[in-house]
Motif scaffolding. Structure first.
Motif, mmCIF file in Angstrom:
data_model
loop_
_atom_site.group_PDB
_atom_site.id
_atom_site.type_symbol
_atom_site.label_atom_id
_atom_site.label_comp_id
_atom_site.label_asym_id
_atom_site.label_seq_id
_atom_site.Cartn_x
_atom_site.Cartn_y
_atom_site.Cartn_z
ATOM 1 N N GLN A 182 0.829 -1.200 0.000
ATOM 2 C CA GLN A 182 0.000 0.000 0.000
ATOM 3 C C GLN A 182 0.868 1.256 0.000
ATOM 4 O O GLN A 182 0.577 2.231 -0.692
ATOM 5 C CB GLN A 182 -0.870 -0.028 1.251
ATOM 6 C CG GLN A 182 -2.195 0.628 1.045
ATOM 7 C CD GLN A 182 -2.968 0.686 2.353
ATOM 8 O OE1 GLN A 182 -2.649 -0.029 3.311
ATOM 9 N NE2 GLN A 182 -3.967 1.530 2.388
ATOM 10 N N SER A 183 1.944 1.200 0.758
ATOM 11 C CA SER A 183 2.853 2.352 0.823
ATOM 12 C C SER A 183 3.544 2.558 -0.541
ATOM 13 O O SER A 183 3.753 3.689 -0.988
ATOM 14 C CB SER A 183 3.847 2.100 1.957
ATOM 15 O OG SER A 183 5.077 2.635 1.694
ATOM 16 N N MET A 184 3.872 1.462 -1.224
ATOM 17 C CA MET A 184 4.524 1.572 -2.544
ATOM 18 C C MET A 184 3.614 2.322 -3.525
ATOM 19 O O MET A 184 4.030 3.242 -4.221
ATOM 20 C CB MET A 184 4.867 0.181 -3.093
ATOM 21 C CG MET A 184 5.957 -0.518 -2.284
ATOM 22 S SD MET A 184 6.111 -2.278 -2.675
ATOM 23 C CE MET A 184 7.441 -2.760 -1.566
ATOM 24 N N VAL A 185 2.355 1.900 -3.550
ATOM 25 C CA VAL A 185 1.400 2.538 -4.466
ATOM 26 C C VAL A 185 1.115 3.975 -4.014
ATOM 27 O O VAL A 185 1.110 4.913 -4.821
ATOM 28 C CB VAL A 185 0.091 1.706 -4.521
ATOM 29 C CG1 VAL A 185 -0.972 2.399 -5.340
ATOM 30 C CG2 VAL A 185 0.381 0.309 -5.081
ATOM 31 N N GLY A 186 0.950 4.153 -2.714
ATOM 32 C CA GLY A 186 0.612 5.473 -2.171
ATOM 33 C C GLY A 186 1.699 6.505 -2.429
ATOM 34 O O GLY A 186 1.409 7.621 -2.885
ATOM 35 N N ARG A 187 2.945 6.143 -2.178
ATOM 36 C CA ARG A 187 4.019 7.128 -2.348
ATOM 37 C C ARG A 187 4.239 7.449 -3.841
ATOM 38 O O ARG A 187 4.547 8.570 -4.204
ATOM 39 C CB ARG A 187 5.329 6.641 -1.729
ATOM 40 C CG ARG A 187 5.300 6.361 -0.218
ATOM 41 C CD ARG A 187 4.948 7.563 0.654
ATOM 42 N NE ARG A 187 3.558 7.990 0.566
ATOM 43 C CZ ARG A 187 2.521 7.395 1.152
ATOM 44 N NH1 ARG A 187 2.694 6.317 1.867
ATOM 45 N NH2 ARG A 187 1.283 7.864 1.018
ATOM 46 N N ALA A 188 4.034 6.449 -4.708
ATOM 47 C CA ALA A 188 4.160 6.716 -6.151
ATOM 48 C C ALA A 188 3.031 7.650 -6.600
ATOM 49 O O ALA A 188 3.261 8.605 -7.355
ATOM 50 C CB ALA A 188 4.131 5.412 -6.940
ATOM 51 N N SER A 189 1.806 7.423 -6.100
ATOM 52 C CA SER A 189 0.671 8.294 -6.461
ATOM 53 C C SER A 189 0.914 9.707 -5.961
ATOM 54 O O SER A 189 0.651 10.680 -6.676
ATOM 55 C CB SER A 189 -0.621 7.842 -5.793
ATOM 56 O OG SER A 189 -1.000 6.617 -6.243
#
Ligand code: HEM
Length: 436
Positions: free
Chosen positions: A115-122
């Motif tokens: 979730q953090s991977m997707v969140g920080r990229a977004s």
């Protein structure tokens, strides 16, 4: 039969081959590889023996700990930053550390960080404007550092307020290729600004790690970050050892990932057919925001990442030293010398790759009979990268998040490279982003 000393490019008195190497370390090694199975050269005072056969590379990697060990130069260069962290420790201490840390890097556990991977990229992409030109490498460094720190410490830690981003920048500045000769030759106390900043950064990060550690030791909260996993492991680790491991993750775990993403997006910008096929996969697999389970089905995306790491391996060479004199075929490599395992050279070797300079992710879908150690971006054997699954998941989820909504356009088809501890672009990689 007596063993022979390997040959190599002609050396000048004192400087050896340094003058050829500084013009382009990777090209230098590619040319040097023509001397055969073991190539001898001398760069910045280090007598080096480069291996060019996968079976020899396999022998060194599989026998690290027995016949070979990590070279003293690496341990010395990293000692003040990571002490006896997993990357540099050896023997029984390393075995215990590796065992204790393994569970934190299992795929089931890395799920916690998806979730953090997707969140920080977004978050990063939310700041871009249609048609804007961004510094891609810098952007990817920020994204991967945020992901890593959240994985290490948890998303609730005030990382920015604690000044950790700037400190990590200063810590990593010494890895820049242009600074390598100075880093290798100057003593720690030399009055060189970037060495002073590095020292201050280490002290700052260390104090933050100790501070967070203290609050963890007194809390019984159930947490899934790496620090908490280490504290909960059966292997008793004192504060100093946990500090060393945390600093190791900071050094080993984000610049390499940022480079992988930068090179992948550069290659995609130059190969629209590959980008199109990748987006077809994303549209087929992902509904809404990417999730951990989606990543398991993104096989073409994974081939893109693998192929990017073939052409641009962030760890462009690995280093070892033999514990005693050893031979490879007829060639003698003396005890304690620097043995180079050149990822870059093997990954572009025509004996193992058709059309090696071409970016063609489809090659990973074909049956090939190349030797296992013609490709080793994460090393191999007992010292294989412990973060491989985490890094692969991260690369797939960040690429998926960015490519679902954005097109990447780059004017230049080449990236000018320079190679220090890692393979880095010279300067940033300018990229124009278009909203889809
Ligand atoms: C694309 C990203 C990455 C690449 C290309 C990469 C590459 C490598 C390579 C080649 C090695 C072996 C070095 C040697 O044998 O001398 C290594 C070791 C290591 N890596 Fe990675 N790495 C990546 C990501 C990560 C991440 C995300 C972490 C942790 C969060 C990590 C932590 C480590 C550690 C601790 C070691 C030492 C393992 C040991 O000696 O037991 N790496 N990495």
């Amino acid at each position: 039969m007596t063993a022979k000393t390997p040959s190599g490019p002609r050396k000048l008195p004192i400087i050896g081959n340094t003058h050829q190497w500084v013009k382009g370390p990777c090209e230098f090694k590619e040319r040097a590889a023509e001397y055969g199975r073991v190539v001898n050269y001398k760069v910045i005072g280090m007598d080096s023996y480069m291996l060019t056969e996968p079976e020899d590379i396999e022998r060194v990697l599989m026998n690290t700990g027995d016949e070979f060990h990590k070279h003293e130069q690496i341990k010395e260069q990293l000692r003040d930053a990571i002490g006896t962290g997993l990357f540099t420790s050896e023997g029984e201490l390393w075995e215990r550390q590796r065992e204790a840390m393994k569970p934190a890097f299992y795929l089931e556990h890395t799920k916690n960080y998806a979730q953090s991977m997707v969140g920080r990229a977004s978050d990063a992409a939310d700041c871009w404007h249609d048609g804007e030109t961004i510094g891609l490498r810098r952007e990817m460094q920020q994204v991967t550092l945020e992901i890593l720190l959240e994985a290490m410490l948890g998303a609730d830690i005030d990382i920015a307020d604690r000044g950790m981003y700037d400190a990590v920048d200063d810590l990593l500045a010494v890895l820049e290729p242009s600074k390598q000769p100075i880093t290798m030759l100057a003593p720690d106390w030399a009055p060189i600004p970037f060495l002073r900043r590095r020292k201050e950064a280490i002290e700052h990060l260390e104090s933050q790690v100790y501070d967070i550690l203290e609050s963890r030791r007194t809390s019984d909260e159930d947490r899934s970050d790496l620090m908490s996993m280490l504290l909960a492991s059966d292997e008793e680790m004192d504060d100093e050892q946990i500090r060393d491991e945390m600093m190791t993750f900071l050094l080993a775990g984000h610049e390499t990932s940022a480079l992988t993403l930068t090179y992948s997006l550069h290659l995609l910008s130059q190969n629209p057919d590959v980008a199109r096929r990748l987006r077809e996969e994303l549209d087929e697999v992902i509904d809404g925001k990417p999730e951990f389970e989606d990543a398991l089905s993104l096989s073409y995306t994974e081939s893109v990442v693998k192929e990017a790491m073939r052409l641009y391996p962030p760890a462009h060479e690995l280093r070892r030293a033999p514990k005693t004199d050893v031979t490879f075929g007829d060639y003698l490599v003396p005890e304690g010398s620097l043995v180079i395992l050149p990822t870059w050279v093997l990954h572009r070797d025509e004996r193992f790759w058709d059309d090696p300079e071409t970016f063609r992710p489809e090659r990973w879908e074909e049956q090939g009979d190349r030797p296992e150690f013609a490709y080793f971006p994460f090393g191999g054997g007992p010292r294989r990268c412990i973060g491989q699954q985490l890094a692969t998941l991260e690369a797939k989820l960040v690429l998926a998040t960015l490519l679902k909504d954005w097109e990447f356009e780059r004017e230049y088809d080449e990236i000018e490279l320079s190679a220090g501890q890692t393979l880095q672009p010279k300067g940033d990689v300018e990229m124009t982003v278009h909203r889809r």
